[in-house]
Design an enzyme around this catalytic site. Structure first.
Site, PDB file in Angstrom:
ATOM      1  N   ASP A 508       0.871  -1.169   0.000  1.00 28.53           N
ATOM      2  CA  ASP A 508       0.000   0.000   0.000  1.00 28.53           C
ATOM      3  C   ASP A 508       0.916   1.230   0.000  1.00 28.53           C
ATOM      4  O   ASP A 508       2.053   1.152   0.471  1.00 28.53           O
ATOM      5  CB  ASP A 508      -0.869  -0.033   1.260  1.00 28.53           C
ATOM      6  CG  ASP A 508      -1.653   1.245   1.450  1.00 28.53           C
ATOM      7  OD1 ASP A 508      -2.321   1.655   0.501  1.00 28.53           O
ATOM      8  OD2 ASP A 508      -1.566   1.820   2.548  1.00 28.53           O
ATOM      9  N   ASP A 711      -7.245  -1.458   4.166  1.00 28.18           N
ATOM     10  CA  ASP A 711      -6.285  -2.498   3.764  1.00 28.18           C
ATOM     11  C   ASP A 711      -6.681  -3.874   4.283  1.00 28.18           C
ATOM     12  O   ASP A 711      -6.120  -4.880   3.857  1.00 28.18           O
ATOM     13  CB  ASP A 711      -4.878  -2.161   4.287  1.00 28.18           C
ATOM     14  CG  ASP A 711      -4.299  -0.910   3.650  1.00 28.18           C
ATOM     15  OD1 ASP A 711      -4.648  -0.639   2.493  1.00 28.18           O
ATOM     16  OD2 ASP A 711      -3.512  -0.209   4.312  1.00 28.18           O
TER      17      ASP A 711
END
Length: 837
Positions: A508, A711
């Site tokens: 990420d 996430d």
């Protein structure tokens, strides 16, 4: 045969719920009857265990929308000596109705049981373990299980030390009396000349007197455990030692008492084999116990971090109390050089705190008013007062300990091979021993009886499966402990294996590759709009958003001294932008796709957007009263250590991908800057898991690294989820691996440790299996026809003990593991959030 099972069911509120659960259960194949009681919240199910399982019943209850009550408990188990013991305890627990899973770890000496509390419980588990021939550690009031286990291990080491010394006191003269005449013929000739031919018979009686205290003193433990195992049809290491040494001892006893029953060539005594083998095996067990103690040193160090007392501030006075009496909200004073007792927030004073024992970061962190402090870390030179926010099991340290214990107690997939072999190993060894005896009796000539006895005993002694049982768990134990020292937590032991199999590391961007603290760098307004007023409107709207980009815009406006208003009808569209009313203006701010959704053309800023994207900045657009007004640019600084971490991942032969919601040109610019191989840009939060699937569809094993709430799906989808420890609780709960410090350089460190641990396990398993495959035939005497070599039971006992010590020593090498590079402290202090269990 029909079995009955009771399952607790939560979430039922009426008779309709009862009927729904009953109907669902009755649909499961193999269920003969199902009755649900709303008052007791229990389902009673009669089922055929050959057709269905308790797990299938639980899944059906979940499927119809209710929650089955499932619990998990850990028990300390004493008396286990080898892999066969582990299997025996597991089988005893799994036989109990209501037990869903039972896993026993030889290295940690713990049994983990997942069960239905409505059907079974702790008392049944303890009885099953004791009936199987093993002990259970009983926790007294106020006792800590780790302390109790440490005491039990110290007691076992002391008992083994005494047993070894006692056995050696008799076995050494026994060995000398038996072996000196054989090794040095002049000694035998001198004895015969001096004492006559009857001296050898007299020495046999002396050896009997020396061997008996060993056989039925220190050796009694093998009878006690071995007979129970044999009687239950699950022979173990103790059974093999018991049979082997008893054969040598009682054969020799019969020769001494009734020599006339044996032909002259078979009148040998083997008291030294029985006595010395018992002594050597006990010595091996003693060395093994010492080494096992060292494998848990990392855990002991974690436990030792816990402070014993805290200095609570009460008005103008301070009172020292036990740390377990501290309550959330208490004010606690910390002086120079003291350990911080619990987690909290500094309310006054300041000091540098050494957090290396928790985060692995070596440089002390400045703590002043408002900063978070972690229990177990060490205050340096200053003094401060903080307010307790988490105590007892809620502290970061307590949760780290819990995670490490859970990881150490779990089994990676590679252990399944050893478990399958061990399940049939001991019975096969007994078969080989019988075959060895039969072959030597048939083809051994005039010394057939002697050869049959010696070789059978050697087979039984050398084949003890201790090394097999220890090969995997000790490496997992040392590896996860070492990881904790590095600031890396493996929530499951399985992650140690799956991480080293990863081929792609997907990252990420915000908060992982970058600091997650963006800064407003550019603002360009269209003609007719005042830049300062526009910034005030945008910042006023963004006040209601917690997104880092929004905070950067608010910070920039406040830095210019602009007075912000309260927005009305604020709306956030994840992945697009935000909108709301600021005074008389309708303001919308977001990505180009948000403007397109609003029907606005952003081509007027095409060249500017391209320039910003090429510089790695995120272009955003602002609209006022339905008209495009400005383009803004926000840049999120790259975290210190990120380029170093990505370079290390490449050196490890891994492909690095970035998954981000940023504009593709912005993402490509950052990727070029960092050397990232693949970019998946303009991914909406809900699409991160799909992006991971896309990489998996290409045949890759994927490890995903992230830190935010959005996430969590990607962390769960990945083969291994790695959460940055400074991230949100949801991300941490979903991940398999947690980097406590938030430093991305922990990822290559964790991968290197994972690879080192699996290499260590493979070497241990190779040694454990190869040792038995090679030496069992040698012990049986296959080399005798070609070389005249036979393996003495004494050497077999020494080799068996050394195999376990080798496996443990090899695992302990992991304590010397060093990550690819030393981590550095980030430029700004990192606040570590509580790690969920």
């Amino acid at each position: 045969m029909t079995k009955e099972l009771q399952i607790g069911v939560e979430g039922m509120t009426c008779a309709a719920c009862v009927n729904r659960v009953e109907r669902g259960l009755k649909k499961v194949e193999g269920v003969e009857a199902a009755s649900v009681n709303l008052a007791t919240e229990r389902a009673t199910v009669a089922y055929d265990p050959a057709t269905t399982t308790p797990q299938a019943l639980i899944e059906k209850i979940q499927e119809v929308g209710y929650t089955p009550v499932v619990a998990e408990v850990e028990l300390g188990v004493t008396g286990m000596t080898c892999a066969a013991c582990v299997g025996r305890v597991e089988r005893a627990l799994k036989k109990l109705d209501g037990v869903l899973e039972a896993s026993v770890n030889l290295a940690t000496e713990r049994a983990t049981v997942r069960y239905l509390p409505a059907s079974t419980g702790l008392a049944q588990f303890k009885r099953a373990i004791r009936d199987a021939g093993y002990g259970v550690l009983e926790l007294g009031k106020g006792q800590n299980r780790a302390d109790l286990e440490r005491e039990a291990r110290a007691k076992e080491i002391a008992n083994l030390r005494r047993a070894v010394l006692l056995a050696a006191a008799f076995a050494l003269p026994l060995f000398l009396i038996a072996m000196l005449p054989m090794l040095f013929p002049p000694v035998e000739e001198w004895l015969m000349r001096t004492f006559g031919h009857g001296v050898m018979a007299a020495l046999s009686w002396v050896m009997l007197a020396l061997a008996t205290p060993v056989q039925f003193g220190p050796g009694l433990r093998f009878y006690r455990h071995g007979w129970k195992a044999l009687r239950s049809g699950s022979p173990d290491m103790n059974s093999l030692v018991m049979i082997g040494t008893s054969a040598a001892y009682f054969y020799s006893l019969a020769v001494v008492l009734f020599p006339g029953l044996f032909p002259p060539q078979a009148r040998h005594v083997y008291f030294e084999a029985a006595g010395v083998v018992i002594t050597l095996i006990l010595l091996g067990k003693y060395l093994e116990a010492l080494a096992k103690g060292r494998t848990s040193e990392a855990m002991q160090r974690l436990l030792s971090l816990q402070a014993k007392t805290a200095r609570v501030v009460e008005g103008s006075t301070e009172r020292e109390i036990p740390v377990d009496e501290v309550l959330p909200g208490d004010l606690i004073a910390v002086r120079p050089g003291e350990k911080i007792p619990v987690d909290g927030v500094v309310v006054s004073g300041q000091s540098y705190v050494d957090e290396s024992m928790i985060t692995g970061e070596p440089i002390p962190v400045l703590k002043s008013e408002g900063a978070k402090v972690i229990g177990g870390t060490l205050n340096q030179n200053g003094a401060f007062t903080f307010q307790a926010t988490a105590v007892g099991e809620g502290t970061v340290l307590a949760q780290i300990i819990k995670l490490v214990e859970a990881a150490q107690g779990s089994k990676p997939a590679i252990q399944n091979l050893a478990d399958r072999v061990v399940a049939v190993f001991t019975p096969i060894v007994l078969g080989i021993a019988l075959l060895t005896a039969g072959v030597w009796l048939l083809f051994g000539g005039e010394n057939a009886l002697t050869f049959a006895l010696v070789n059978t005993v050697a087979v039984l002694i050398i084949a003890c499966p201790c090394a097999m049982g220890l090969a995997t768990p000790v490496s997992v134990m040392v590896g996860t402990g070492k990881a904790a020292e590095m600031g890396v937590l493996f929530r499951k032991g399985e992650a140690l294996q799956t991480l080293q199999e990863a081929q792609v590391i997907a990252l990420d961007k915000t908060g992982t590759l970058t600091q997650g603290k963006p800064e407003l760098t550019d603002l360009q307004a269209l003609e007719g709009f005042d830049e300062a007023e526009l910034l005030r409107l945008v910042a006023s709207l963004e006040k209601s958003s917690e997104h880092p980009v929004a905070q950067a815009i608010v910070k920039a406006a406040q830095g210019r001294g602009l007075e912000l208003s309260e927005p009305v009808d604020f709306e956030a569209l994840p992945g697009y932008g935000v909108g709301g009313q600021v005074g008389i203006y309708r303001v919308e701010v977001g990505a180009d796709r948000y403007m397109a959704r609003l029907g606005l053309d952003v081509s007027a800023f095409g060249a500017e957007a391209a320039r910003l994207a090429d510089e790695g900045k995120t272009p955003l657009y602002a609209a006022v009263n339905g008209k495009l007004a400005a383009i803004l640019a926000v840049a999120d600084p790259i975290k210190e250590g990120t380029p170093e971490a990505i370079a290390a991942l490449h050196r490890q032969g891994l492909k690095v991908a970035m998954i981000t919601g940023d504009h593709r040109r912005t993402a490509q610019a950052i990727a070029r800057q960092l050397g990232i191989d693949e970019v998946l840009a303009e991914v909406l939060p809900a699409g991160k898991a799909d992006a991971v699937k896309e990489l998996q569809a290409q045949g890759y094993k994927v490890a995903f690294v992230g830190d935010g709430i959005n996430d969590a799906p990607a962390l769960a989808q990945a083969d291994v989820g790695i959460a940055i420890g400074t991230g949100t609780d949801v991300a941490l709960e979903t991940a398999d691996v947690i980097l406590i410090s938030g430093d991305l350089r922990g990822v290559p460190g964790a991968i290197a440790l994972s690879r080192a641990t699996l290499k260590n396990i493979r070497l241990n398993l190779f040694w454990a299996f190869a040792y038995n495959i090679v030496l069992i035939p040698v012990a049986a005497g296959v080399l005798y026809p070609f070389t005249g070599w036979l393996l003495s039971p004494v050497l077999a006992g020494a080799a068996m003990g050394l195999s376990s010590v080798f496996v443990l020593s090899n695992a302990l090498r992991l304590r010397r593991f060093r990550p690819p590079f030393g981590t550095k402290i980030p430029s700004e202090p990192v606040a570590v959030q509580a790690v969920p269990a």
